[in-house]
Design an enzyme around this catalytic site. Structure first.
Site, mmCIF file in Angstrom:
data_model
loop_
_atom_site.group_PDB
_atom_site.id
_atom_site.type_symbol
_atom_site.label_atom_id
_atom_site.label_comp_id
_atom_site.label_asym_id
_atom_site.label_seq_id
_atom_site.Cartn_x
_atom_site.Cartn_y
_atom_site.Cartn_z
ATOM 1 N NE ARG A 164 -1.980 -1.188 14.147
ATOM 2 C CZ ARG A 164 -1.711 -0.092 14.117
ATOM 3 N NH1 ARG A 164 -0.450 0.206 13.688
ATOM 4 N NH2 ARG A 164 -2.584 0.888 13.753
ATOM 5 C CB THR A 177 7.005 -0.260 10.927
ATOM 6 O OG1 THR A 177 6.940 -0.267 9.467
ATOM 7 C CG2 THR A 177 8.372 0.136 11.208
ATOM 8 C CG HIS A 202 3.140 1.736 17.926
ATOM 9 N ND1 HIS A 202 1.995 0.917 18.067
ATOM 10 C CD2 HIS A 202 3.127 2.413 16.586
ATOM 11 C CE1 HIS A 202 1.538 0.989 16.795
ATOM 12 N NE2 HIS A 202 1.986 1.811 15.846
ATOM 13 N N GLY A 229 0.908 -1.197 -0.018
ATOM 14 C CA GLY A 229 0.059 0.199 -0.057
ATOM 15 C C GLY A 229 1.005 1.185 0.050
ATOM 16 N NE ARG A 230 -2.862 6.613 0.881
ATOM 17 C CZ ARG A 230 -3.966 6.223 1.557
ATOM 18 N NH1 ARG A 230 -3.801 5.154 2.399
ATOM 19 N NH2 ARG A 230 -5.090 6.522 1.101
ATOM 20 C CB ILE A 231 3.443 2.617 4.607
ATOM 21 C CG1 ILE A 231 2.524 3.743 5.287
ATOM 22 C CG2 ILE A 231 4.880 2.638 5.461
ATOM 23 C CD1 ILE A 231 1.916 3.108 6.718
ATOM 24 C CD GLU A 239 2.239 -1.459 20.075
ATOM 25 O OE1 GLU A 239 2.461 -2.302 19.133
ATOM 26 O OE2 GLU A 239 2.033 -0.280 20.215
HETATM 27 C C1 DGY Z 1 -1.081 4.114 12.821
HETATM 28 O O1 DGY Z 1 -1.632 5.312 12.403
HETATM 29 O O2 DGY Z 1 -1.814 3.140 12.508
HETATM 30 C C2 DGY Z 1 0.283 4.143 13.398
HETATM 31 O O3 DGY Z 1 0.400 2.771 13.881
HETATM 32 C C3 DGY Z 1 0.373 5.052 14.555
HETATM 33 O O4 DGY Z 1 0.240 6.264 14.181
#
Ligand code: DGY
Length: 322
Positions: free
Chosen positions: A240, A238, A287, A162-164, A269
């Site tokens: 979940r 990064t 996080h 996706g975007r990230i 978490e």
């Molecule tokens: C999100 O936006 O889902 C990140 O994990 C925290 O900003």
């Protein structure tokens, strides 16, 4: 009509709420701790709109009231803490904050990749402990990230495109890496090679996770997939925490079955698997993916604007599609 802001947000968000003249109550003013569930339930009974965070469990009890909420505005892109099916059943709209945190999160993922590969945190501890007595030809050697002296490229496998994931690919291409990608829907992008998930784990020097948490991605990275990785490879998460079986990861890291990991998120978490805490081949962050001043300020504005839209009975710009 009023808004329950479950935890203190950046001032930019409060400014939007104040300018609109809509009353709001802040559930938890302490930045260190999330609001307890009872506090969330109480707030949701008093205010018809929630502005919440990923630390709030927005379950059917919170949503249903009485009174039933008019909207839930989450200051995050991920929303696995919200019972979306229950919200849909009750007709409660949900909004999140997509797009704005893409670069901040990809920056952090790349920072973890570099830190784990080049032993940045270990090196820092080494210096602080007074153990740095001289430069050494074999001192604390790490794994290369950019091309090797012979031009050989390191391979980054991106799971979730996706975007990230795409922002991570841009960074890796800038570093001269070969980039592989997998996600449920195939998308061809210049410079990125599409590959099946198991192959991605087997061929990559670095695997970076950019998938939302859902029943189908929970423990997507389990003992079997970790066993596919090269002994020289690194895992970066990064996304979940529950996407990875943390116990299985701790075991392969301890046995040096893979070279290392960089984690920003955890299965339970803020609890971190105790098997990870004593290992020097894993970099652990609390996080921080979207945690830049500029990004959080914008997320707060977006979340406040969505909450106001729900108060007015309007559709929010970043409302999830049904
Ligand atoms: C999100 O936006 O889902 C990140 O994990 C925290 O900003």
């Amino acid at each position: 009509m009023s808004i329950f802001v479950t935890r203190r947000i950046p001032e930019s968000g409060f400014a939007v709420l104040r300018a609109a003249g809509v009353p709001f109550e802040v559930g938890q003013d302490d930045d260190e701790r999330p609001l307890a569930h009872e506090g969330l339930l109480r707030g949701a009974r008093r205010h018809p709109v929630l502005l919440c965070h990923l630390t709030d469990r927005v379950d059917s009890e919170v949503l249903a009231g009485p009174p039933t909420l008019r909207g839930v505005s989450q200051m995050a892109v991920g929303y696995d803490n919200i019972d979306v099916a229950a919200a849909r059943g009750l007709g409660v709209p949900i909004a999140n904050t997509p797009g704005v945190l893409t670069d901040a999160t990809a920056d952090l993922a790349f920072a973890l990749l570099l830190a784990a590969a080049r032993r940045v945190v270990e090196g820092d501890r080494f210096v602080r402990d007074g153990r740095f007595v001289a430069w050494g030809p074999n001192l604390m050697l790490g794994a290369g990230v950019g091309p090797a002296p012979d031009g050989a490229k390191k391979v980054l496998g991106i799971a979730g495109f996706g975007r990230i994931g795409k922002a991570m690919a841009r960074r890796a291409l800038g570093f001269g890496m070969r980039v592989l990608a997998w996600s449920r829907r195939r998308e061809d992008t210049d410079g990125v090679e599409w590959i099946e998930l198991d192959e991605l784990f087997a061929q990559s020097d670095f695997v970076s996770l950019h998938l939302p948490l859902s029943p189908s991605t929970r423990h997507l990275v389990d003992a079997r997939r970790l066993a596919l990785m090269k002994p020289t490879a690194f895992l970066i998460n990064t996304a979940r925490g529950p996407v990875v079986d943390e116990g299985a990861l701790a075991a392969v890291l301890r046995a040096r079955r893979i070279a290392g990991a960089g984690l920003d998120v955890y299965e339970r978490e803020p609890v971190v698997h105790e098997g990870l805490l004593g290992l020097d081949n894993v970099v652990l962050l609390p996080h921080l993916g979207s945690g830049t001043i500029e990004t959080r300020a914008r997320m707060a504005v977006m979340a406040a604007e969505s909450a106001l839209a729900f108060v007015r009975g309007e559709r929010a710009e970043w409302e999830l599609k049904a």
